[in-house]
Design an enzyme around this catalytic site. Structure first.
Site, PDB file in Angstrom:
ATOM      1  N   GLY A  44       0.780  -1.216   0.106  1.00  0.00           N
ATOM      2  CA  GLY A  44      -0.048  -0.020   0.039  1.00  0.00           C
ATOM      3  C   GLY A  44       0.812   1.357   0.072  1.00  0.00           C
ATOM      4  CG  ASN A 103       1.507   3.658  -5.836  1.00  0.00           C
ATOM      5  OD1 ASN A 103       1.757   4.761  -6.253  1.00  0.00           O
ATOM      6  ND2 ASN A 103       2.039   2.459  -5.885  1.00  0.00           N
ATOM      7  CG  HIS A 143       1.373  -1.186 -15.428  1.00  0.00           C
ATOM      8  ND1 HIS A 143       1.176  -2.519 -14.908  1.00  0.00           N
ATOM      9  CD2 HIS A 143       2.221  -1.594 -16.588  1.00  0.00           C
ATOM     10  CE1 HIS A 143       1.780  -3.603 -15.722  1.00  0.00           C
ATOM     11  NE2 HIS A 143       2.567  -2.849 -16.572  1.00  0.00           N
ATOM     12  CD  GLU A 154     -13.921  -3.145 -22.347  1.00  0.00           C
ATOM     13  OE1 GLU A 154     -14.161  -3.118 -23.601  1.00  0.00           O
ATOM     14  OE2 GLU A 154     -13.743  -2.139 -21.579  1.00  0.00           O
TER      15      GLU A 154
HETATM   16  C1  GRF Z   1       3.054  -0.882  -7.646  1.00  0.00           C
HETATM   17  O1  GRF Z   1       4.271  -1.061  -8.286  1.00  0.00           O
HETATM   18  C2  GRF Z   1       1.961  -0.590  -8.753  1.00  0.00           C
HETATM   19  O2  GRF Z   1       2.522   0.077  -9.827  1.00  0.00           O
HETATM   20  C3  GRF Z   1       1.417  -1.831  -9.011  1.00  0.00           C
HETATM   21  O3  GRF Z   1       1.334  -2.654  -7.871  1.00  0.00           O
HETATM   22  C4  GRF Z   1       2.495  -2.000  -7.053  1.00  0.00           C
HETATM   23  C5  GRF Z   1       1.761  -1.899  -5.559  1.00  0.00           C
HETATM   24  O4  GRF Z   1       2.543  -1.370  -4.681  1.00  0.00           O
HETATM   25  N1  GRF Z   1       0.136  -1.873  -9.696  1.00  0.00           N
HETATM   26  P1  GRF Z   1       2.046  -0.512  -3.531  1.00  0.00           P
HETATM   27  O5  GRF Z   1       1.389  -1.621  -2.764  1.00  0.00           O
HETATM   28  O6  GRF Z   1       1.407   0.698  -3.854  1.00  0.00           O
HETATM   29  O7  GRF Z   1       3.340  -0.416  -2.575  1.00  0.00           O
END
Ligand code: GRF
Length: 209
Positions: A20, A22, A117, A150
């Protein structure tokens, strides 16, 4: 989307499955008002052990756990959708949500779901994008924030941030530097969507101001 205002902040529903980081970067942007007129309505995990779920609880945010393992995708997604609606969520933020969404879920929230991503899409969709890019030998890497449609890692791109791949990089050091960009990119993309100042022309996201 209507611009968010102090009287009517944009309500985020965060979906996560892991550490988590992000989500925490977004929460910090809200706290420091870098992301104004936005609030987190609910943090939902599909994995009981997700670190992001504990972090959300520690921050005193509303949380919910809907374990997806062993459940039919459509049934699980219906529960998540109902929870998002109960919490009046305007925009769904996938923050390391390791579960494909059902077509019904995506159709219920057109251009109301964002994903990040860790590659410059359309290159390297799917799992382990940073390793894919490193192993391929690209010289520029980065991350993409996009609306979810989708198809996997396919929706309309809101923004991308790029960094050079250094000769001394390893897949791990590159991933770490991409993650720094992710944390900047996601808040910026949410701010852009929250402003409502954009239009979509075919596959193109265009800023109006
Ligand atoms: C990130 O690298 C994001 O780009 C991908 O999954 C990862 C999640 O990391 N979709 P975090 O849980 O937010 O640290």
């Amino acid at each position: 989307m209507q611009p968010s205002t102090p009287n009517k902040p944009l309500r985020l529903g965060i979906l996560l499955s892991g550490r988590g980081s992000n989500f925490l970067a977004i929460a910090e942007s809200i706290r420091t008002k870098k992301l104004p007129n936005v609030e987190i309505a609910i943090v939902i995990s599909n994995v009981p052990e997700a670190g992001g779920l504990t972090s959300a609880q520690d921050l005193g945010l509303p949380t919910a756990l809907f374990v997806s393992k062993g459940r039919k995708r459509a049934e699980h997604d219906a529960d998540v959708l109902a929870c998002l609606r109960d919490h009046n969520v305007d925009l769904v933020i996938l923050a390391g949500y390791l579960r494909l969404l059902s077509p019904e879920f995506v159709a219920a929230l057109p251009n109301r779901i964002l994903n990040i991503h860790p590659s410059l899409l359309p290159a390297f969709p799917g799992l382990d994008a940073q390793h894919q890019a490193f192993d391929y030998g690209v010289k520029i890497a980065g991350c993409t924030v996009h609306f979810v449609d989708e198809h996997l890692d396919h929706g309309i791109i809101i923004l991308q941030r790029a960094i050079p791949v250094l000769d001394k990089d390893t897949a791990e050091s590159l991933s770490a530097r991409i993650l720094i960009e992710e944390h900047l990119a996601y808040s910026e993309a949410i701010a852009r969507v929250a402003s409502g100042q954009y239009e979509i022309q075919s596959r193109r996201y265009i800023k109006k101001i």
